[in-house]
Enzyme design. Structure first.
Site, PDB file in Angstrom:
ATOM      1  N   CYS A 122       0.807  -1.231   0.000  1.00 23.81           N
ATOM      2  CA  CYS A 122       0.000   0.000   0.000  1.00 23.81           C
ATOM      3  C   CYS A 122       0.837   1.277   0.000  1.00 23.81           C
ATOM      4  O   CYS A 122       0.296   2.372  -0.071  1.00 23.81           O
ATOM      5  CB  CYS A 122      -0.967   0.006   1.175  1.00 23.81           C
ATOM      6  SG  CYS A 122      -2.249  -1.252   1.002  1.00 23.81           S
ATOM      7  N   HIS A 165     -12.760   9.564  -8.758  1.00 19.62           N
ATOM      8  CA  HIS A 165     -11.709   9.637  -9.778  1.00 19.62           C
ATOM      9  C   HIS A 165     -10.660  10.701  -9.447  1.00 19.62           C
ATOM     10  O   HIS A 165     -10.360  11.579 -10.258  1.00 19.62           O
ATOM     11  CB  HIS A 165     -12.312   9.849 -11.172  1.00 19.62           C
ATOM     12  CG  HIS A 165     -12.902   8.603 -11.707  1.00 19.62           C
ATOM     13  ND1 HIS A 165     -14.119   8.125 -11.279  1.00 19.62           N
ATOM     14  CD2 HIS A 165     -12.433   7.709 -12.613  1.00 19.62           C
ATOM     15  CE1 HIS A 165     -14.387   7.001 -11.907  1.00 19.62           C
ATOM     16  NE2 HIS A 165     -13.376   6.707 -12.720  1.00 19.62           N
ATOM     17  N   GLU A 168     -13.014  -0.466   1.855  1.00 22.02           N
ATOM     18  CA  GLU A 168     -11.880  -0.313   0.956  1.00 22.02           C
ATOM     19  C   GLU A 168     -11.917  -1.410  -0.116  1.00 22.02           C
ATOM     20  O   GLU A 168     -11.493  -1.210  -1.244  1.00 22.02           O
ATOM     21  CB  GLU A 168     -10.607  -0.390   1.793  1.00 22.02           C
ATOM     22  CG  GLU A 168      -9.351  -0.091   1.074  1.00 22.02           C
ATOM     23  CD  GLU A 168      -8.168  -0.053   2.010  1.00 22.02           C
ATOM     24  OE1 GLU A 168      -7.959   1.000   2.645  1.00 22.02           O
ATOM     25  OE2 GLU A 168      -7.467  -1.067   2.118  1.00 22.02           O
TER      26      GLU A 168
END
Length: 139
Positions: free
Chosen positions: A23, A71, A129
């Site tokens: 991550c 986005h 998530e």
């Protein structure tokens, strides 16, 4: 006690600077925000009679929040090199710096606070998530 729940989603990228693992790299998620509100009493008159609040108002607030992050590259302020930030902005990328490390836990608290400031009686915000991993914040 009455409870209402709704959800909205957005797609965005983030990374965890200083994290020891995958991550730390830039990657994306299909985030889902699930919001639960609560109250003791229903409205007693008007068009909202028999409702805690209008579902349409709740859905609109959650949808607007989700759309504001859609986005985008969400990153902790000062975690990108200034030249990188300038380069990304010059390419017209949608960047959203936040004051916290962009984890599901911190998003849950941030979204809770944002919706609470709008006057919604939020009791819990859960941020997914992935379909199987989420974090929640509430009272």
């Amino acid at each position: 006690m009455y409870f209402l729940k709704t959800a909205a989603s957005f797609d965005s990228a983030h990374f965890l600077r200083g994290y020891k693992g995958k991550c730390a790299n830039l990657h994306g998620h299909h985030w889902v925000i699930e919001v639960e509100i609560s109250g003791e009493h229903l409205q007693s008159d008007g068009s909202g009679k028999g409702m805690l609040i209008d579902f349409g108002d709740l859905k609109q607030a959650v949808r607007e929040l989700a759309e504001s992050f859609d986005h985008a590259l969400i990153y902790e302020r000062n975690s990108l090199k200034p030249d990188t930030e300038v380069a990304l902005l010059s390419e017209d990328f949608h960047l959203i710096p936040v004051e916290f490390r962009p984890t599901a836990e911190n998003f849950a608290r941030s979204f809770y606070e944002k919706l609470n400031k709008k006057g919604l009686p939020v009791c819990r915000v859960t941020v997914y998530e992935t379909p199987d991993n989420c974090a929640a914040y509430g009272v």
